[in-house]
Design a protein around this motif. Structure first.
Motif, PDB file in Angstrom:
ATOM      1  N   GLU A   1      -8.783   3.302   1.383  1.00 31.24           N
ATOM      2  CA  GLU A   1      -9.620   3.351   0.177  1.00 31.24           C
ATOM      3  C   GLU A   1      -9.795   1.958  -0.426  1.00 31.24           C
ATOM      4  O   GLU A   1     -10.883   1.590  -0.872  1.00 31.24           O
ATOM      5  CB  GLU A   1      -9.009   4.317  -0.830  1.00 31.24           C
ATOM      6  CG  GLU A   1      -9.116   5.777  -0.385  1.00 31.24           C
ATOM      7  CD  GLU A   1      -8.290   6.731  -1.233  1.00 31.24           C
ATOM      8  OE1 GLU A   1      -7.505   6.233  -2.085  1.00 31.24           O
ATOM      9  OE2 GLU A   1      -8.426   7.954  -1.045  1.00 31.24           O
ATOM     10  N   GLN A   2      -8.707   1.177  -0.418  1.00 33.43           N
ATOM     11  CA  GLN A   2      -8.814  -0.196  -0.918  1.00 33.43           C
ATOM     12  C   GLN A   2      -9.713  -1.037  -0.017  1.00 33.43           C
ATOM     13  O   GLN A   2     -10.487  -1.877  -0.497  1.00 33.43           O
ATOM     14  CB  GLN A   2      -7.422  -0.831  -1.025  1.00 33.43           C
ATOM     15  CG  GLN A   2      -6.550  -0.242  -2.116  1.00 33.43           C
ATOM     16  CD  GLN A   2      -5.335  -1.095  -2.387  1.00 33.43           C
ATOM     17  OE1 GLN A   2      -5.419  -2.332  -2.439  1.00 33.43           O
ATOM     18  NE2 GLN A   2      -4.173  -0.462  -2.549  1.00 33.43           N
TER      19      GLN A   2
ATOM     20  N   PHE B   1       0.851  -1.191   0.000  1.00 29.62           N
ATOM     21  CA  PHE B   1       0.000   0.000   0.000  1.00 29.62           C
ATOM     22  C   PHE B   1       0.890   1.245   0.000  1.00 29.62           C
ATOM     23  O   PHE B   1       1.965   1.257   0.598  1.00 29.62           O
ATOM     24  CB  PHE B   1      -0.899   0.011   1.233  1.00 29.62           C
ATOM     25  CG  PHE B   1      -1.728  -1.244   1.369  1.00 29.62           C
ATOM     26  CD1 PHE B   1      -2.860  -1.434   0.602  1.00 29.62           C
ATOM     27  CD2 PHE B   1      -1.353  -2.244   2.258  1.00 29.62           C
ATOM     28  CE1 PHE B   1      -3.615  -2.591   0.713  1.00 29.62           C
ATOM     29  CE2 PHE B   1      -2.094  -3.409   2.378  1.00 29.62           C
ATOM     30  CZ  PHE B   1      -3.227  -3.590   1.598  1.00 29.62           C
ATOM     31  N   ASP B   2       0.432   2.292  -0.661  1.00 26.89           N
ATOM     32  CA  ASP B   2       1.208   3.534  -0.674  1.00 26.89           C
ATOM     33  C   ASP B   2       1.309   4.109   0.734  1.00 26.89           C
ATOM     34  O   ASP B   2       2.386   4.471   1.198  1.00 26.89           O
ATOM     35  CB  ASP B   2       0.561   4.557  -1.608  1.00 26.89           C
ATOM     36  CG  ASP B   2       0.697   4.161  -3.066  1.00 26.89           C
ATOM     37  OD1 ASP B   2       1.618   3.384  -3.394  1.00 26.89           O
ATOM     38  OD2 ASP B   2      -0.126   4.614  -3.875  1.00 26.89           O
ATOM     39  N   ASP B   3       0.173   4.221   1.408  1.00 28.69           N
ATOM     40  CA  ASP B   3       0.095   4.747   2.776  1.00 28.69           C
ATOM     41  C   ASP B   3      -1.239   4.317   3.363  1.00 28.69           C
ATOM     42  O   ASP B   3      -1.984   3.536   2.749  1.00 28.69           O
ATOM     43  CB  ASP B   3       0.244   6.277   2.786  1.00 28.69           C
ATOM     44  CG  ASP B   3      -0.745   6.978   1.860  1.00 28.69           C
ATOM     45  OD1 ASP B   3      -1.778   6.367   1.486  1.00 28.69           O
ATOM     46  OD2 ASP B   3      -0.503   8.149   1.511  1.00 28.69           O
ATOM     47  N   ARG B   4      -1.540   4.805   4.553  1.00 26.36           N
ATOM     48  CA  ARG B   4      -2.771   4.374   5.204  1.00 26.36           C
ATOM     49  C   ARG B   4      -4.021   4.854   4.460  1.00 26.36           C
ATOM     50  O   ARG B   4      -5.048   4.165   4.458  1.00 26.36           O
ATOM     51  CB  ARG B   4      -2.799   4.860   6.660  1.00 26.36           C
ATOM     52  CG  ARG B   4      -1.816   4.140   7.574  1.00 26.36           C
ATOM     53  CD  ARG B   4      -1.959   4.628   8.999  1.00 26.36           C
ATOM     54  NE  ARG B   4      -1.070   3.951   9.934  1.00 26.36           N
ATOM     55  CZ  ARG B   4       0.173   4.345  10.196  1.00 26.36           C
ATOM     56  NH1 ARG B   4       0.682   5.409   9.553  1.00 26.36           N
ATOM     57  NH2 ARG B   4       0.909   3.690  11.073  1.00 26.36           N
ATOM     58  N   THR B   5      -3.960   6.022   3.842  1.00 32.80           N
ATOM     59  CA  THR B   5      -5.109   6.514   3.089  1.00 32.80           C
ATOM     60  C   THR B   5      -5.406   5.594   1.909  1.00 32.80           C
ATOM     61  O   THR B   5      -6.561   5.219   1.654  1.00 32.80           O
ATOM     62  CB  THR B   5      -4.870   7.952   2.595  1.00 32.80           C
ATOM     63  OG1 THR B   5      -4.697   8.801   3.726  1.00 32.80           O
ATOM     64  CG2 THR B   5      -6.049   8.443   1.768  1.00 32.80           C
ATOM     65  N   ASP B   6      -4.366   5.191   1.196  1.00 28.55           N
ATOM     66  CA  ASP B   6      -4.516   4.244   0.091  1.00 28.55           C
ATOM     67  C   ASP B   6      -5.093   2.926   0.599  1.00 28.55           C
ATOM     68  O   ASP B   6      -6.023   2.361  -0.003  1.00 28.55           O
ATOM     69  CB  ASP B   6      -3.162   4.015  -0.577  1.00 28.55           C
ATOM     70  CG  ASP B   6      -3.205   2.922  -1.639  1.00 28.55           C
ATOM     71  OD1 ASP B   6      -4.167   2.917  -2.437  1.00 28.55           O
ATOM     72  OD2 ASP B   6      -2.287   2.083  -1.675  1.00 28.55           O
ATOM     73  N   ALA B   7      -4.576   2.434   1.718  1.00 28.11           N
ATOM     74  CA  ALA B   7      -5.066   1.177   2.286  1.00 28.11           C
ATOM     75  C   ALA B   7      -6.533   1.304   2.690  1.00 28.11           C
ATOM     76  O   ALA B   7      -7.332   0.377   2.481  1.00 28.11           O
ATOM     77  CB  ALA B   7      -4.217   0.786   3.492  1.00 28.11           C
TER      78      ALA B   7
ATOM     79  N   ASP C   1      -4.959  -0.613  10.828  1.00 28.14           N
ATOM     80  CA  ASP C   1      -4.064  -0.580   9.674  1.00 28.14           C
ATOM     81  C   ASP C   1      -3.391  -1.920   9.420  1.00 28.14           C
ATOM     82  O   ASP C   1      -2.716  -2.109   8.422  1.00 28.14           O
ATOM     83  CB  ASP C   1      -3.017   0.534   9.812  1.00 28.14           C
ATOM     84  CG  ASP C   1      -2.218   0.453  11.105  1.00 28.14           C
ATOM     85  OD1 ASP C   1      -2.296  -0.575  11.803  1.00 28.14           O
ATOM     86  OD2 ASP C   1      -1.526   1.439  11.432  1.00 28.14           O
TER      87      ASP C   1
ATOM     88  N   TYR D   1       3.631  -1.257   3.672  1.00 28.48           N
ATOM     89  CA  TYR D   1       3.323   0.136   3.341  1.00 28.48           C
ATOM     90  C   TYR D   1       4.594   0.833   2.848  1.00 28.48           C
ATOM     91  O   TYR D   1       5.653   0.687   3.461  1.00 28.48           O
ATOM     92  CB  TYR D   1       2.817   0.882   4.576  1.00 28.48           C
ATOM     93  CG  TYR D   1       1.421   0.513   5.036  1.00 28.48           C
ATOM     94  CD1 TYR D   1       0.344   1.338   4.732  1.00 28.48           C
ATOM     95  CD2 TYR D   1       1.202  -0.631   5.794  1.00 28.48           C
ATOM     96  CE1 TYR D   1      -0.939   1.024   5.177  1.00 28.48           C
ATOM     97  CE2 TYR D   1      -0.073  -0.959   6.234  1.00 28.48           C
ATOM     98  CZ  TYR D   1      -1.143  -0.125   5.917  1.00 28.48           C
ATOM     99  OH  TYR D   1      -2.415  -0.440   6.351  1.00 28.48           O
TER     100      TYR D   1
END
Length: 207
Positions: A10-11, A2-8, A129, A190
């Motif tokens: 959204e997924q 994952f790019d970061d927690r926001t990306d995670a 997370d 991440y």
């Protein structure tokens, strides 16, 4: 990865939507769970709040989890590890009391004096997370169940396969995007996995 927690987040929101998860509220495990929880709660159009647990550290090694306790006193203990280390009852009781109070104070800090949500009879989705040992996650699940939730679902971007399997016995449903065999730590999945300061984590509750 994952790019970061926001990306995670959204997924994970896409996953719970595809799986048709019904929830009345999303509860994130601070601090790292809040950036995950916001997009999930938004996708489901439900409120976001927190559920807090604290790790019980071993004597002389506070980073080694021998269990965890929720803000309401719900507890999970690693009995095998406790026996192996010879941890006494007096230490356990003192640690449980101290960490329960710490979890309660942390939950109050995040809510800023707002009322604790009533989850009795509600469908609750817990997010974080990731899951390593599963200690704090288990304590959070038990806390929510003890408060009378009608259904408890756990959703995380990544987790240790063994811990995810054990958590299936604690939750009504467990969703996990990645449970890789070669699991070392949550952060390895991440690209950016910085600590989330409390003041930043609280902003996610504002919606």
């Amino acid at each position: 990865m994952f790019d970061d927690r926001t990306d995670a987040g959204e997924q994970l929101a896409s996953l719970v939507t595809r799986e048709g998860v019904d929830a009345d509220i999303v509860l994130a495990i601070p601090r790292g769970g809040l950036p995950i929880g916001r997009p999930v709660a938004d996708a489901l159009d439900v409120p976001l709040d927190v559920v807090v647990a604290k790790k019980l550290g071993a004597p002389g090694n506070p980073e080694l989890a021998i269990g965890a306790v929720g803000a309401d006193g719900s507890v999970w203990l690693n009995d095998d590890l406790i026996d192996r280390l010879g941890v006494g009852d007096a230490y356990l009781e003192g640690e449980k009391e101290r960490k329960t109070e710490a979890a309660r104070e942390k939950a109050e800090t995040y809510r800023g004096g707002d009322r604790v949500p009533d989850i009795e009879g509600k469908r609750v989705l817990i997010v974080d997370d990731g899951v390593a040992t599963g200690a704090t996650t288990t304590a959070c699940l038990r806390q929510v169940k003890s408060e009378g939730a009608s259904r408890v679902t756990l959703a995380v971007p990544v987790g240790s396969p063994s811990s995810i399997e054990e958590l299936r016995g604690e939750a009504d449903e467990v969703l996990c995007i990645e449970a890789p065999f070669q699991f070392g730590a949550v952060g390895q999945f991440y690209r950016v996995f910085e600590q989330v300061p409390d003041e930043v984590a609280r902003t996610y509750l504002e919606g």
